[in-house]
Design an enzyme around this catalytic site. Structure first.
Site, PDB file in Angstrom:
ATOM      1  CD  GLU A  63      35.377  32.485  46.563  1.00 54.38           C
ATOM      2  OE1 GLU A  63      36.141  32.006  47.414  1.00 54.38           O
ATOM      3  OE2 GLU A  63      35.152  31.949  45.462  1.00 54.38           O
ATOM      4  CD1 TRP A 113      37.221  32.448  39.173  1.00 59.14           C
ATOM      5  CD2 TRP A 113      37.141  34.471  38.242  1.00 59.14           C
ATOM      6  NE1 TRP A 113      37.607  33.367  40.128  1.00 59.14           N
ATOM      7  CE2 TRP A 113      37.558  34.622  39.584  1.00 59.14           C
ATOM      8  CE3 TRP A 113      37.004  35.632  37.471  1.00 59.14           C
ATOM      9  CZ2 TRP A 113      37.859  35.851  40.163  1.00 59.14           C
ATOM     10  CZ3 TRP A 113      37.303  36.866  38.049  1.00 59.14           C
ATOM     11  CH2 TRP A 113      37.725  36.965  39.372  1.00 59.14           C
ATOM     12  CG  ASP A 114      41.342  30.643  39.278  1.00 53.82           C
ATOM     13  OD1 ASP A 114      40.140  30.847  39.470  1.00 53.82           O
ATOM     14  OD2 ASP A 114      42.126  30.313  40.189  1.00 53.82           O
ATOM     15  CE  LYS A 172      39.317  33.759  49.169  1.00 57.32           C
ATOM     16  NZ  LYS A 172      38.500  32.642  48.688  1.00 57.32           N
ATOM     17  CD  GLN A 173      39.004  36.544  45.047  1.00 55.87           C
ATOM     18  OE1 GLN A 173      38.632  35.715  45.866  1.00 55.87           O
ATOM     19  NE2 GLN A 173      39.364  36.217  43.824  1.00 55.87           N
TER      20      GLN A 173
HETATM   21  C1  BGC Z   1      39.164  32.417  45.009  1.00 56.18           C
HETATM   22  C2  BGC Z   1      38.470  32.191  43.684  1.00 56.18           C
HETATM   23  C3  BGC Z   1      39.311  31.265  42.846  1.00 56.18           C
HETATM   24  C4  BGC Z   1      39.620  29.977  43.594  1.00 56.18           C
HETATM   25  C5  BGC Z   1      40.578  29.091  42.852  1.00 56.18           C
HETATM   26  C6  BGC Z   1      39.394  31.076  45.675  1.00 56.18           C
HETATM   27  O1  BGC Z   1      40.088  31.266  46.871  1.00 56.18           O
HETATM   28  O2  BGC Z   1      38.367  33.217  45.854  1.00 56.18           O
HETATM   29  O3  BGC Z   1      38.334  33.432  43.014  1.00 56.18           O
HETATM   30  O4  BGC Z   1      38.635  30.963  41.665  1.00 56.18           O
HETATM   31  O5  BGC Z   1      40.220  30.296  44.831  1.00 56.18           O
HETATM   32  O6  BGC Z   1      41.805  29.747  42.624  1.00 56.18           O
END
Ligand code: BGC
Length: 767
Positions: free
Chosen positions: A487, A357-358, A599-600
């Protein structure tokens, strides 16, 4: 600031060789041109720790899934970006003693990646165990103009006495991935042609039949004078090498020019690969090293003219943003609509090099604003072409209708296999819908909706409709068992962000349908027939939208990340022992999941995407609540926080978060740069400047800016393309100058002032 990388506005410079940091440098100094990429491995043999990486875009391997407990719906394979034929190898012997920096005394080691020219150079003096001393000066690049060509100039000078220098350039197909599920080698050799005039090696993947052919040509000289010498040929275990033995006087410079063409069956017929590779490498040799280098500089000059960002008064920040722009250009050029942007680009194996999804959530804006329109469109069409597979994916996990795009993919098939992400991190569907909105809003290309976009929106809306359920207890619609962007929480109920983006998609799909009914009823009819869309489905989306449940805390007036979030013990990250960070390297997974740490960006991700629907006070309250609990252990996080912090007036925080995103890899903030650079988050860094400090938004077909230049900077300037006009924006603490560099008029808005900027004119506005 990490002193290991020297501050410089145009280069990444490492002074002194530190073997324990070598794998980090291999990532940072990577080269790429969209077609292929190369970690900064040494050309000569190196017995120390190293992650070899020579990558060809779109060439991957379906590595058989390995899990302890199989779950129905898991994919059979995980697509891996492949370490392919090592084309850079040049072994060096001094009087038969092999050069290996792991066993030498190394002095005056300098590695410099010129971002201006797209060239990597390494110089050092080595004293071998026998005491013999040599100087090495090696330069290489992967050509931006001739995408299949890589070039190396390798110079060796004996320093202490005359010496026999043996130089052994090779093509080595005997390579492994570090990341393999079953320790398999992924390549078979198919053919080679090796004689005094050529070395051509073709390797084929054991599955999917990708062919990669590499052809090399070499030229030798001493102190600039060509040397005609016949190499001894060797072909052992898929390694074709030419051994040149040169008697060099003390102080004489022995130079090898190695030209390589790497071509693949993605671009050429299999039976043509040898011919094509040979012709390409001979062409490169004819052009010659110096001219290829000049062309490289010109190609990069053009890229910088179109997309450079300049920051005056802060070299560290300047270096950070140039590094991100440089890496994005190295990773994806948009010429090939079959390709996408892997989280590590060409800098490492991690994440499999697939699409996440990035791309939609973070990368699209960079390409929307710095490249021609069709490039961003290609990124959307990539997903359109995967729609059937996304439908299949939804059926596979039990949905009767709709489409669920994969969490990770190469060809549209899901290849991620952790249940809490594969089946539950479904917010990715929302990002794909949002990207369509973003593209259309930015470009004004409404035809995209009737040609491709609406079909995708309908299928995603249908997926949400089925995934959402009605709670009798709450008398509201709810969504259970999901993983949000954060996550560090799995299998939660009513993740605010996922609920919000789901409803937003259904609303947007309805809006597009209504508008199309008015503008092109025929097109709508065609799409409705194709998708067999019923009126009652559209009505259901509306009902869900009106009755969706969103967790909320009335006391603090904030959206709750999910049901039950407030049961956690809320201790700010600042109160943790810094030794425990990053948490994912120090805490058990169980402890992380039960903690309040984020986490984000999660709720904040929603406030960023749907920024125009929330006022500053709402953003501020949520930021105040969530930022202290966020550990930013995904590289995708600080950029969103930086943008929101600017908007709500937290300038120091915005700047701190900017540096963290811009220098994430240069300063190895997350202690994982050795795996590769965080390419997709680099697009987020770009956003934190252009959307954050520049305040770019599109509203009512105008490109709007709300400038907020950090006090540490004297000025900030960047370029964006908007509706085919290219605008240069220069902001200082008190003025904004906008300059139209094209013959297309542009509609802008600076703060509250609307400006219609005629072709080739500029205007300055006092703030
Ligand atoms: C993130 C995801 C991301 C993936 C790839 C993961 O650490 O939590 O949001 O899509 O890394 O960048």
């Amino acid at each position: 600031m990490n002193p290991y990388i020297k501050e410089d506005p145009w280069s990444i410079i490492e002074m002194g060789f530190e073997p324990e940091r070598h794998e980090i440098s291999e990532s940072l100094f990577s080269l790429g041109n969209g077609h292929m990429g190369q970690r900064a491995n040494f050309e000569e043999h190196y017995s120390g720790a190293s992650l070899p990486g020579s990558y060809m875009a779109g060439v991957y391997y379906p590595d058989k899934t390995r899990v302890g407990w199989w779950k129905n719906g898991y994919p059979e394979y995980f697509a891996k970006v492949l370490n392919s034929t090592n084309w850079i190898a040049i072994d060096i012997f001094v009087d038969a003693e092999r050069l290996d920096l792991a066993t030498c005394q190394v002095q005056d080691f300098v590695r410099e990646l010129s971002m201006k020219a797209g060239v990597l150079r390494r110089t050092f003096t080595a004293t071998l165990p026998s005491g013999r001393a040599i100087q090495v000066d090696a330069t290489r690049f992967v050509s931006m103009k001739h995408k299949e060509i890589g070039v190396i100039e390798y110079n060796v000078t004996p320093l202490d006495a005359d010496a026999t220098i043996t130089i052994v350039p090779s093509l080595n197909g005997d390579v492994m991935n570090r990341d393999t599920n079953h320790g398999e080698q992924f390549w078979d050799s198919v053919a080679c042609l090796h004689d005094q005039s050529r070395a051509i090696l073709t390797m084929k993947t054991k599955k999917l039949d990708f062919y990669v052919t590499s052809a090399m040509q070499c030229q030798l000289s001493i102190d600039g004078n060509t040397v005609k010498t016949t190499p001894t040929l060797s072909n052992v275990a898929n390694q074709l090498s030419n051994q040149y033995v040169i008697a060099a006087k003390k102080g004489e410079k022995v130079t090898l020019h190695k030209f390589v063409a790497n071509v693949t069956s993605r671009d050429h017929a299999i039976d043509q690969l040898h011919t094509v590779a040979q012709a390409a490498v001979l062409h490169a040799q004819t052009i010659g090293y110096n001219q290829l280098l000049r062309e490289q500089e010109e190609a990069w000059d053009l890229k910088w003219k179109e997309s450079d960002i300049t920051i005056e008064g802060d070299v560290s920040a300047q270096q950070g943003i140039r590094f991100t722009i440089f890496q994005l250009h190295q990773t994806y050029s948009g010429d090939d609509e079959r390709l996408n942007i892997g989280p590590k680009g060409f800098t490492g194996e991690k994440y499999g090099g697939s699409t996440y999804w990035d791309t939609e959530a973070y990368c699209l804006p960079f390409y929307l604003s710095t490249a021609q329109e069709h490039i961003a469109r290609n990124l959307l069409i990539y997903r359109y072409r995967h729609l059937d597979k996304a439908r299949e994916n939804a059926r596979k996990i039990g949905f009767k209708k709709g489409a669920l795009y994969p969490m990770v993919t190469m060809n549209g098939e899901e290849c991620h296999n952790e249940w809490e992400i594969t089946f539950e991190e479904i917010h990715r569907n929302g990002a794909i819908a949002y990207a369509i909105y973003n593209y259309v809003n930015y470009t004004g290309d409404r035809d995209y909706l009737s040609e491709y976009g609406l079909e995708v929106l309908i299928e995603i809306a249908r997926f949400w409709e089925e995934r959402i359920q009605y709670s009798e207890d709450k008398q509201k619609y709810v969504m259970l068992g999901v993983t949000g962007p954060n996550e560090y929480e799995n299998n939660v109920n009513n993740n605010w962000y996922t609920n919000r983006i789901a409803v937003w998609t259904m609303d947007y799909a309805r809006e597009v349908i209504t508008n199309l009914q008015e503008s092109d009823a025929q097109a709508l009819l065609r799409i409705r027939e194709k998708t067999q869309l019923l009126d009652e489905e559209i009505k259901t989306w509306q009902t869900i939208s009106e009755k969706m449940y969103y967790p909320y805390d009335d006391k603090r007036n904030v959206f709750l990340q999910q049901d039950g979030f407030l049961d956690k013990e809320l201790i700010p990250v600042n109160d943790l022992d810094p030794q425990e960070l990053p948490l994912n390297q120090h805490w058990s997974w169980d402890r992380i999941l039960r903690s309040c740490y984020i986490k984000q960006a999660d709720v904040l991700q929603g406030l960023f995407f749907l920024s125009d629907r929330y006022d500053v006070a709402t953003k501020k309250r949520n930021f105040d609540f969530y930022e202290p609990l966020t550990v930013h252990e995904s590289s995708l996080s600080p950029c969103v926080h930086s943008i929101l912090a600017t908007e709500i007036g937290y300038h120091d925080k915005a700047y701190e978060m900017y540096l963290r995103t811009a220098r994430l890899d240069l300063d190895n903030y997350n202690n994982d740069t050795e795996d590769g650079c965080h390419i997709t988050s680099m697009a987020g860094t770009w956003m934190s400047i252009v959307y954050g400090f520049g305040g770019l938004r599109v509203s009512a077909d105008r490109l709007c800016f709300t400038p907020s230049v950090p006090k540490q900077w004297t000025s900030l300037s960047f370029k964006v393309i908007f509706r085919h006009a290219r605008i240069l924006i220069t902001m200082t603490q008190d003025t904004v100058t906008v300059e139209n560099e094209t013959d297309i008029p542009a509609k802008l808005m600076i703060g509250q002032s609307a400006i219609d900027l005629a072709p080739y004119t500029h205007q300055t506005i006092a703030l």
